[in-house]
Design a protein around this motif. Structure first.
Motif, mmCIF file in Angstrom:
data_model
loop_
_atom_site.group_PDB
_atom_site.id
_atom_site.type_symbol
_atom_site.label_atom_id
_atom_site.label_comp_id
_atom_site.label_asym_id
_atom_site.label_seq_id
_atom_site.Cartn_x
_atom_site.Cartn_y
_atom_site.Cartn_z
ATOM 1 N N ALA A 287 0.830 -1.209 0.000
ATOM 2 C CA ALA A 287 0.000 0.000 0.000
ATOM 3 C C ALA A 287 0.862 1.255 0.000
ATOM 4 C CB ALA A 287 -0.927 -0.007 1.212
ATOM 5 N N LYS A 288 1.924 1.245 0.785
ATOM 6 C CA LYS A 288 2.803 2.417 0.853
ATOM 7 C C LYS A 288 3.494 2.657 -0.485
ATOM 8 C CE LYS A 288 6.339 4.649 3.666
ATOM 9 N NZ LYS A 288 7.257 4.544 4.820
ATOM 10 N N ASN A 289 3.890 1.575 -1.156
ATOM 11 C CA ASN A 289 4.546 1.731 -2.456
ATOM 12 C C ASN A 289 3.576 2.226 -3.520
ATOM 13 O OD1 ASN A 289 7.588 0.735 -2.885
ATOM 14 N ND2 ASN A 289 6.702 -0.290 -1.100
ATOM 15 N N VAL A 290 2.312 1.823 -3.430
ATOM 16 C CA VAL A 290 1.305 2.327 -4.367
ATOM 17 C C VAL A 290 1.184 3.848 -4.238
ATOM 18 C CG1 VAL A 290 -1.170 2.372 -4.876
ATOM 19 C CG2 VAL A 290 0.004 0.183 -4.577
ATOM 20 N N VAL A 291 1.085 4.338 -3.004
ATOM 21 C CA VAL A 291 0.957 5.774 -2.787
ATOM 22 C C VAL A 291 2.264 6.490 -3.119
ATOM 23 C CG1 VAL A 291 0.479 7.561 -1.051
ATOM 24 C CG2 VAL A 291 -0.861 5.449 -1.082
ATOM 25 N N ALA A 292 3.407 5.901 -2.744
ATOM 26 C CA ALA A 292 4.702 6.514 -3.055
ATOM 27 C C ALA A 292 4.938 6.609 -4.551
ATOM 28 C CB ALA A 292 5.824 5.709 -2.402
ATOM 29 N N ALA A 333 -3.706 -7.658 -9.299
ATOM 30 C CA ALA A 333 -3.023 -8.767 -9.985
ATOM 31 C C ALA A 333 -1.546 -8.470 -10.146
ATOM 32 C CB ALA A 333 -3.674 -8.999 -11.351
ATOM 33 N N LEU A 334 -1.219 -7.213 -10.436
ATOM 34 C CA LEU A 334 0.180 -6.828 -10.627
ATOM 35 C C LEU A 334 0.970 -6.953 -9.324
ATOM 36 C CD1 LEU A 334 2.420 -5.663 -12.394
ATOM 37 C CD2 LEU A 334 1.570 -3.382 -11.813
ATOM 38 N N LEU A 335 0.374 -6.526 -8.229
ATOM 39 C CA LEU A 335 1.066 -6.627 -6.949
ATOM 40 C C LEU A 335 1.372 -8.080 -6.613
ATOM 41 C CD1 LEU A 335 -1.013 -4.058 -4.856
ATOM 42 C CD2 LEU A 335 1.311 -3.761 -5.715
ATOM 43 N N ASN A 336 0.459 -8.984 -6.958
ATOM 44 C CA ASN A 336 0.657 -10.413 -6.712
ATOM 45 C C ASN A 336 1.761 -10.976 -7.597
ATOM 46 O OD1 ASN A 336 0.064 -12.739 -5.310
ATOM 47 N ND2 ASN A 336 -1.698 -13.292 -6.555
ATOM 48 N N GLU A 337 2.036 -10.300 -8.721
ATOM 49 C CA GLU A 337 3.100 -10.743 -9.622
ATOM 50 C C GLU A 337 4.468 -10.230 -9.198
ATOM 51 O OE1 GLU A 337 2.195 -9.474 -13.551
ATOM 52 O OE2 GLU A 337 0.295 -10.553 -13.651
ATOM 53 N N ILE A 338 4.540 -8.960 -8.808
ATOM 54 C CA ILE A 338 5.867 -8.372 -8.573
ATOM 55 C C ILE A 338 6.418 -8.681 -7.180
ATOM 56 C CG2 ILE A 338 5.406 -6.520 -10.209
ATOM 57 C CD1 ILE A 338 5.131 -4.642 -7.870
ATOM 58 N N MET A 339 5.564 -9.213 -6.285
ATOM 59 C CA MET A 339 6.054 -9.659 -4.986
ATOM 60 C C MET A 339 5.485 -11.033 -4.692
ATOM 61 S SD MET A 339 5.786 -7.887 -1.217
ATOM 62 C CE MET A 339 6.449 -8.745 0.234
ATOM 63 N N ASP A 340 6.348 -11.949 -4.304
ATOM 64 C CA ASP A 340 5.913 -13.284 -3.905
ATOM 65 C C ASP A 340 5.222 -13.167 -2.547
ATOM 66 O OD1 ASP A 340 5.606 -15.884 -3.071
ATOM 67 O OD2 ASP A 340 7.700 -16.485 -3.409
ATOM 68 N N ALA A 385 8.258 1.281 -5.715
ATOM 69 C CA ALA A 385 7.455 2.320 -6.365
ATOM 70 C C ALA A 385 7.783 2.456 -7.848
ATOM 71 C CB ALA A 385 7.631 3.647 -5.644
ATOM 72 N N ALA A 386 9.062 2.553 -8.174
ATOM 73 C CA ALA A 386 9.459 2.729 -9.577
ATOM 74 C C ALA A 386 9.071 1.513 -10.409
ATOM 75 C CB ALA A 386 10.963 2.985 -9.665
ATOM 76 N N LYS A 387 9.234 0.322 -9.846
ATOM 77 C CA LYS A 387 8.879 -0.905 -10.557
ATOM 78 C C LYS A 387 7.378 -0.971 -10.830
ATOM 79 C CE LYS A 387 9.721 -5.906 -10.346
ATOM 80 N NZ LYS A 387 10.318 -6.996 -9.537
ATOM 81 N N LEU A 388 6.573 -0.524 -9.874
ATOM 82 C CA LEU A 388 5.135 -0.504 -10.034
ATOM 83 C C LEU A 388 4.728 0.417 -11.177
ATOM 84 C CD1 LEU A 388 3.461 -0.385 -6.494
ATOM 85 C CD2 LEU A 388 2.840 -1.884 -8.392
ATOM 86 N N LYS A 389 5.264 1.614 -11.184
ATOM 87 C CA LYS A 389 4.906 2.579 -12.225
ATOM 88 C C LYS A 389 5.300 2.053 -13.591
ATOM 89 C CE LYS A 389 5.015 6.992 -11.603
ATOM 90 N NZ LYS A 389 5.365 8.396 -11.308
ATOM 91 N N SER A 390 6.488 1.477 -13.686
ATOM 92 C CA SER A 390 6.959 0.953 -14.952
ATOM 93 C C SER A 390 6.076 -0.191 -15.443
ATOM 94 C CB SER A 390 8.407 0.462 -14.792
ATOM 95 O OG SER A 390 8.873 -0.140 -15.967
ATOM 96 N N ALA A 391 5.689 -1.091 -14.538
ATOM 97 C CA ALA A 391 4.860 -2.228 -14.923
ATOM 98 C C ALA A 391 3.486 -1.785 -15.398
ATOM 99 C CB ALA A 391 4.748 -3.206 -13.761
ATOM 100 N N LEU A 392 2.919 -0.768 -14.757
ATOM 101 C CA LEU A 392 1.595 -0.289 -15.154
ATOM 102 C C LEU A 392 1.632 0.438 -16.495
ATOM 103 C CD1 LEU A 392 0.110 0.959 -11.780
ATOM 104 C CD2 LEU A 392 -0.820 -0.852 -13.229
ATOM 105 N N ASN A 393 2.778 0.965 -16.854
ATOM 106 C CA ASN A 393 2.908 1.698 -18.118
ATOM 107 C C ASN A 393 3.274 0.799 -19.293
ATOM 108 O OD1 ASN A 393 2.307 4.189 -16.987
ATOM 109 N ND2 ASN A 393 4.426 4.551 -16.380
ATOM 110 N N ARG A 394 3.434 -0.491 -19.025
ATOM 111 C CA ARG A 394 3.795 -1.408 -20.128
ATOM 112 C C ARG A 394 2.621 -1.548 -21.089
ATOM 113 N NH1 ARG A 394 6.436 -5.150 -16.252
ATOM 114 N NH2 ARG A 394 4.560 -6.413 -16.297
#
Length: 394
Positions: A287-292, A333-340, A385-394
């Motif tokens: 949650a913190k990384n989503v907001v960050a 779904a993305l959060l479940n992918e980028i973190m085990d 945070a950076a990984k999340l933004k990049s994955a959503l922009n794919r």
């Protein structure tokens, strides 16, 4: 807590000397002792504290030699909190341990074996939350309630005049005023703090008022008639001598002060195979990384698990209407992918199999600043945070 309109919202906190927090601290001290000896140790320790008595109970699996040290470690924890009073003293308290071996039935479900990965230590639901209300991405009412008590503790332990004569047990309650969903000032403050018998309530009130001014943003102090200190009068008899304390009774203080849902499970005394603890840390981290990552101004995440099953049964994301062109289902779904999010994956990602838990026992498990020397509070990092933004922009 809603994110719109004008309203008042209140959170409370308790100090490290509150009886329930003394119990939490001792339980986490036991956990750290076992993890220090064996990172794979299993611990579920409950503590009861009352007048000059401490009882440890629960289940453990770890080196037998550790148990011989636990009573001394519990005394050191009580000493560090600051209790050497007639009714509760680190020197004189009767401390007994009734810890026993972990159930073999639980071990079979949790341990990895053959093709089976490590399973969750119990069933349950866990929540994580983050909001832009403070730089720490925590709800402001709880943040200031916690910070006020931390500052009182610091003054007391450092010999500062603003803490002279105050004793370990204390509670706070902060009500903030919101305009258009944003905190703009304090409506009221309540502080009850244990103190030496010869202190006047007027002196204590002025000490606490100065501390509140030290903590709050400029112009946020509440009106004098809404500032309450020891409303019932003297508070000399406190801590476990005044009330019994038990591990795990301050779960809202430990998390988000009522501003977000809670799954019901406590944290202290539980090793990180217990998803009550580790998955709640993971949910806060996500949650913190989503907001960050500036994907939303508020984020609530729910995870659910079944005992003995390695994968989460569900990942739910709620951005409370603050999402910035983000589909919540896709984000989940993305959060479940980028973190085990298996128990093992969480423990490895956040490096949880270490003796880092005693410092979590008071002043909240979230919104804390990691100590680089201890590498603790890893769930407060925003390295995804950076990984999340990049994955959503794919």
């Amino acid at each position: 807590m809603r994110n719109y309109g004008d309203f008042l919202f209140t959170s409370e906190s308790v100090s490290e000397g509150h009886p329930d927090k003394v119990a939490d601290r001792i339980s986490d001290t036991v956990l750290d002792a076992y993890l220090e000896a064996d990172p794979e140790a299993r611990v579920a320790c409950e503590t009861l504290v009352t007048t000059n008595r401490v009882v440890l109970a629960g289940e453990v699996r770890g080196p037998a030699a550790v148990e011989k040290t636990l009573i001394d470690r519990a005394r050191e924890a009580i000493k560090d909190i600051g209790y050497d009073q007639e009714g509760f003293s680190w020197k004189k308290a009767d401390i007994v341990s009734h810890l026993h071996a972990q159930s073999a039935d639980i071990a079979v479900g949790v341990d990895s074996a053959g093709e089976k990965d490590e399973g969750a230590g119990d069933q349950g639901i866990m929540f994580g939350f983050a909001t832009r209300e403070t730089p720490e991405l925590m709800p402001a009412p709880l943040f200031y309630a916690q910070t006020l008590l931390e500052r009182i503790r610091d003054y007391r332990k450092q010999g500062d005049p603003r803490g002279a004569g105050l004793l370990p047990d204390a509670k706070s309650q902060v009500t903030l005023r919101y305009v258009n969903g944003k905190p703009v000032g304090v409506n009221s403050i309540v502080v009850s703090t244990q103190h030496e018998a010869n202190m006047s309530q007027d002196t204590i009130r002025e000490m606490v008022k100065q501390t509140a001014r030290d903590v709050l943003p400029e112009g946020w102090m509440c009106p004098d008639h809404e500032f309450y200190v020891n409303p019932t009068g003297n508070f000399v008899i406190g801590g476990p001598d005044g009330d019994a304390g038990v591990t795990g009774r301050k779960i809202i203080v430990d998390t988000y002060g009522g501003a977000a849902p809670h799954g019901g499970g406590a944290f202290s005394g539980k090793d990180p195979t217990k998803v009550d603890r580790s998955a709640a840390y993971a949910a806060r981290y996500l949650a913190k990384n989503v907001v960050a990552a500036d994907l939303a101004d508020r984020c609530t995440i729910q995870l659910s698990y079944a005992i003995g099953v390695s994968r989460p049964l569900s990942v739910y994301v709620d951005l409370d209407g603050t999402g910035k062109d983000v589909d919540e289902a896709r984000l989940g779904a993305l959060l479940n992918e980028i973190m085990d999010l298996s128990p093992r994956g969480i423990r490895q990602h956040l490096r949880l199999n270490r003796p880092i838990y005693s410092k979590t026992a008071a002043y909240g498990h979230f919104g804390r600043i990691p100590d680089p020397a201890l590498d603790n509070f890893t769930w407060e990092n925003t390295d995804l945070a950076a990984k999340l933004k990049s994955a959503l922009n794919r």
